[in-house]
Design a protein around this motif. Structure first.
Motif, PDB file in Angstrom:
ATOM      1  N   ASP A  82       5.494   9.081  15.213  1.00 50.56           N
ATOM      2  CA  ASP A  82       5.211   7.696  15.566  1.00 50.56           C
ATOM      3  C   ASP A  82       4.936   6.799  14.365  1.00 50.56           C
ATOM      4  N   LEU A  83       5.397   7.194  13.194  1.00 49.20           N
ATOM      5  CA  LEU A  83       5.187   6.349  12.019  1.00 49.20           C
ATOM      6  C   LEU A  83       5.880   4.990  12.184  1.00 49.20           C
ATOM      7  N   PRO A  84       5.237   3.910  11.739  1.00 49.63           N
ATOM      8  CA  PRO A  84       5.899   2.596  11.806  1.00 49.63           C
ATOM      9  C   PRO A  84       7.123   2.554  10.904  1.00 49.63           C
ATOM     10  N   ARG A  85       8.124   1.839  11.326  1.00 49.16           N
ATOM     11  CA  ARG A  85       9.387   1.794  10.585  1.00 49.16           C
ATOM     12  C   ARG A  85       9.242   1.038   9.266  1.00 49.16           C
ATOM     13  N   GLU A  86       8.333   0.082   9.224  1.00 50.90           N
ATOM     14  CA  GLU A  86       8.162  -0.728   8.015  1.00 50.90           C
ATOM     15  C   GLU A  86       6.680  -1.026   7.834  1.00 50.90           C
ATOM     16  N   ILE A  87       6.201  -0.986   6.591  1.00 52.83           N
ATOM     17  CA  ILE A  87       4.808  -1.307   6.307  1.00 52.83           C
ATOM     18  C   ILE A  87       4.728  -2.222   5.090  1.00 52.83           C
ATOM     19  N   ASP A  88       3.661  -2.997   5.035  1.00 55.83           N
ATOM     20  CA  ASP A  88       3.302  -3.737   3.830  1.00 55.83           C
ATOM     21  C   ASP A  88       2.170  -2.969   3.167  1.00 55.83           C
ATOM     22  N   HIS A  89       2.371  -2.568   1.910  1.00 56.14           N
ATOM     23  CA  HIS A  89       1.398  -1.704   1.249  1.00 56.14           C
ATOM     24  C   HIS A  89       0.861  -2.376  -0.001  1.00 56.14           C
ATOM     25  N   LYS A  90      -0.445  -2.216  -0.231  1.00 53.12           N
ATOM     26  CA  LYS A  90      -1.088  -2.861  -1.367  1.00 53.12           C
ATOM     27  C   LYS A  90      -0.535  -2.371  -2.704  1.00 53.12           C
ATOM     28  N   SER A  91       0.016  -1.178  -2.723  1.00 55.49           N
ATOM     29  CA  SER A  91       0.545  -0.642  -3.976  1.00 55.49           C
ATOM     30  C   SER A  91       1.820  -1.339  -4.411  1.00 55.49           C
ATOM     31  N   HIS A  92       2.490  -2.018  -3.484  1.00 59.78           N
ATOM     32  CA  HIS A  92       3.780  -2.644  -3.780  1.00 59.78           C
ATOM     33  C   HIS A  92       3.854  -3.977  -3.042  1.00 59.78           C
ATOM     34  N   PRO A  93       3.067  -4.966  -3.461  1.00 61.14           N
ATOM     35  CA  PRO A  93       2.967  -6.222  -2.712  1.00 61.14           C
ATOM     36  C   PRO A  93       4.231  -7.076  -2.744  1.00 61.14           C
ATOM     37  N   GLU A  94       5.149  -6.803  -3.665  1.00 57.04           N
ATOM     38  CA  GLU A  94       6.340  -7.628  -3.791  1.00 57.04           C
ATOM     39  C   GLU A  94       7.272  -7.502  -2.586  1.00 57.04           C
ATOM     40  N   HIS A  95       7.368  -6.284  -2.033  1.00 49.75           N
ATOM     41  CA  HIS A  95       8.317  -6.052  -0.944  1.00 49.75           C
ATOM     42  C   HIS A  95       7.700  -5.113   0.091  1.00 49.75           C
ATOM     43  N   SER A  96       8.196  -5.202   1.312  1.00 46.90           N
ATOM     44  CA  SER A  96       7.820  -4.238   2.354  1.00 46.90           C
ATOM     45  C   SER A  96       8.471  -2.890   2.051  1.00 46.90           C
ATOM     46  N   GLY A 118       9.453  15.017  -3.418  1.00 48.85           N
ATOM     47  CA  GLY A 118       9.495  15.008  -1.970  1.00 48.85           C
ATOM     48  C   GLY A 118      10.924  15.048  -1.484  1.00 48.85           C
ATOM     49  N   SER A 119      11.139  15.699  -0.330  1.00 48.80           N
ATOM     50  CA  SER A 119      12.475  15.740   0.258  1.00 48.80           C
ATOM     51  C   SER A 119      12.445  15.336   1.722  1.00 48.80           C
ATOM     52  N   GLY A 120      11.249  15.071   2.267  1.00 48.96           N
ATOM     53  CA  GLY A 120      11.122  14.638   3.652  1.00 48.96           C
ATOM     54  C   GLY A 120      11.093  13.128   3.756  1.00 48.96           C
ATOM     55  N   PHE A 121      10.285  12.623   4.683  1.00 48.68           N
ATOM     56  CA  PHE A 121      10.181  11.179   4.888  1.00 48.68           C
ATOM     57  C   PHE A 121       9.620  10.490   3.641  1.00 48.68           C
ATOM     58  N   THR A 122      10.029   9.259   3.432  1.00 52.61           N
ATOM     59  CA  THR A 122       9.485   8.445   2.349  1.00 52.61           C
ATOM     60  C   THR A 122       9.409   6.996   2.782  1.00 52.61           C
ATOM     61  N   TYR A 123       8.383   6.301   2.323  1.00 51.75           N
ATOM     62  CA  TYR A 123       8.359   4.848   2.442  1.00 51.75           C
ATOM     63  C   TYR A 123       8.983   4.297   1.167  1.00 51.75           C
ATOM     64  N   ASN A 124      10.073   3.576   1.327  1.00 50.44           N
ATOM     65  CA  ASN A 124      10.966   3.243   0.225  1.00 50.44           C
ATOM     66  C   ASN A 124      11.188   1.742   0.099  1.00 50.44           C
ATOM     67  N   CYS A 125      11.233   1.279  -1.157  1.00 49.94           N
ATOM     68  CA  CYS A 125      11.733  -0.060  -1.476  1.00 49.94           C
ATOM     69  C   CYS A 125      13.049   0.137  -2.203  1.00 49.94           C
ATOM     70  N   SER A 126      14.146  -0.184  -1.548  1.00 48.18           N
ATOM     71  CA  SER A 126      15.459   0.060  -2.133  1.00 48.18           C
ATOM     72  C   SER A 126      15.698  -0.822  -3.355  1.00 48.18           C
ATOM     73  N   GLU A 127      15.130  -2.018  -3.359  1.00 46.40           N
ATOM     74  CA  GLU A 127      15.342  -2.936  -4.464  1.00 46.40           C
ATOM     75  C   GLU A 127      14.697  -2.430  -5.753  1.00 46.40           C
ATOM     76  N   CYS A 128      13.536  -1.808  -5.616  1.00 47.74           N
ATOM     77  CA  CYS A 128      12.784  -1.340  -6.794  1.00 47.74           C
ATOM     78  C   CYS A 128      12.869   0.162  -6.992  1.00 47.74           C
ATOM     79  N   GLN A 129      13.539   0.878  -6.062  1.00 40.09           N
ATOM     80  CA  GLN A 129      13.568   2.337  -6.087  1.00 40.09           C
ATOM     81  C   GLN A 129      12.145   2.887  -6.172  1.00 40.09           C
TER      82      GLN A 129
END
Length: 261
Positions: A82-96, A118-129
């Motif tokens: 049930d993880l949310p599909r998108e999050i806003d995180h304090k570690s990366h305020p520039e992008h979701s 890691g090889s499982g799930f990740t919260y990712n910013c594609s623009e910043c890798q």
């Protein structure tokens, strides 16, 4: 045919029919998840099973989801399901950050929080890798350790980041140099800091000069304590999310769909 023989034959047939009915597979509901091609079904995992969640790659115990295919070892925590599909995180305020179910690079990614692969799930910013383990994304912002009188605060880079003299931050537990971009639990008043996983619990229980197999076994047990803490935080996040939203959405479709097989 004698009455006794007919009675015995009838009882035998009835028993066989009842046995067949009792062994018939139960038509239990299964559920689809976008991370996996096969249906999943609720199961209960024991600690001694040593099952690893395919999502967060942490140890799995208690109620979970398992692939319905007998030859497929795909498991998910309920909280990872049930993880949310998108999050806003304090570690990366520039992008979701967007939840991906596998590495976007065709090989294991490096978590920008703890520095581990890691090889499982990740919260990712594609623009910043930029990638964060789902188990790291929800760790507490403050922790209290018996070995230190003050709470430790989560920082999203070490206090040495940007220093012109090139000084490296040293973990006060394992005494290893830390990359300036790694997250750290830190007490500013005492200039005391540790890695976000494992290390904060080592010092409370494990002398630094212990060696040999006993030390390795103990450190592994302590590492699992940290893993379990991260898993518990994921579960707590799931409960908070359920309270906030009665149905979690994936795009325009419901978060999950029940099917029967």
């Amino acid at each position: 045919m004698s009455t006794v023989f007919f009675y015995i034959l009838t009882k035998t047939q009835n028993h066989k029919r009842d046995t067949m009915a009792s062994t018939k597979p139960v038509n239990r509901p299964s559920v689809r998840h976008p991370s996996h091609n096969h249906p999943l079904r609720v199961c209960k995992v024991r600690g001694e099973d040593e099952i690893i969640c395919s999502g967060c790659e942490l140890e799995l115990t208690g109620h979970a989801f398992k692939c319905t295919k007998s030859d497929c070892d795909y498991f998910l925590h309920k909280s990872c399901f049930d993880l949310p599909r998108e999050i806003d995180h304090k570690s990366h305020p520039e992008h979701s950050l967007t939840l991906l179910h596998s590495s976007p690079y065709g090989q294991p990614y490096t978590c920008d929080a703890c520095g581990e692969y890691g090889s499982g799930f990740t919260y990712n910013c594609s623009e910043c890798q930029y990638d964060v383990h789902v188990g790291c994304a929800f760790i507490p912002e403050t922790v209290k350790r018996e070995v230190h009188e003050h709470p430790l605060t989560l920082l999203y880079n070490t206090p040495c980041k940007g220093r012109e003299d090139g000084a490296m931050f040293i973990c006060d537990v394992c005494e290893e140099n830390m990359s300036e971009n790694l997250w750290v639990y830190y007490c500013k008043e005492c200039d005391y800091g540790t890695h976000v996983h494992s290390c904060p619990v080592y010092e409370a229980h494990e002398p630094k000069n212990r060696g040999g197999g006993e030390a390795e076994a103990s450190l592994e047990a302590l590492r699992m304590q940290s893993v379990m803490a991260a898993r518990d935080e994921l579960a707590a996040m799931h409960i908070r999310n359920q309270i906030k939203n009665s149905v979690i959405q994936f795009g325009d479709e419901p978060r999950y769909k029940w099917v029967y097989d």
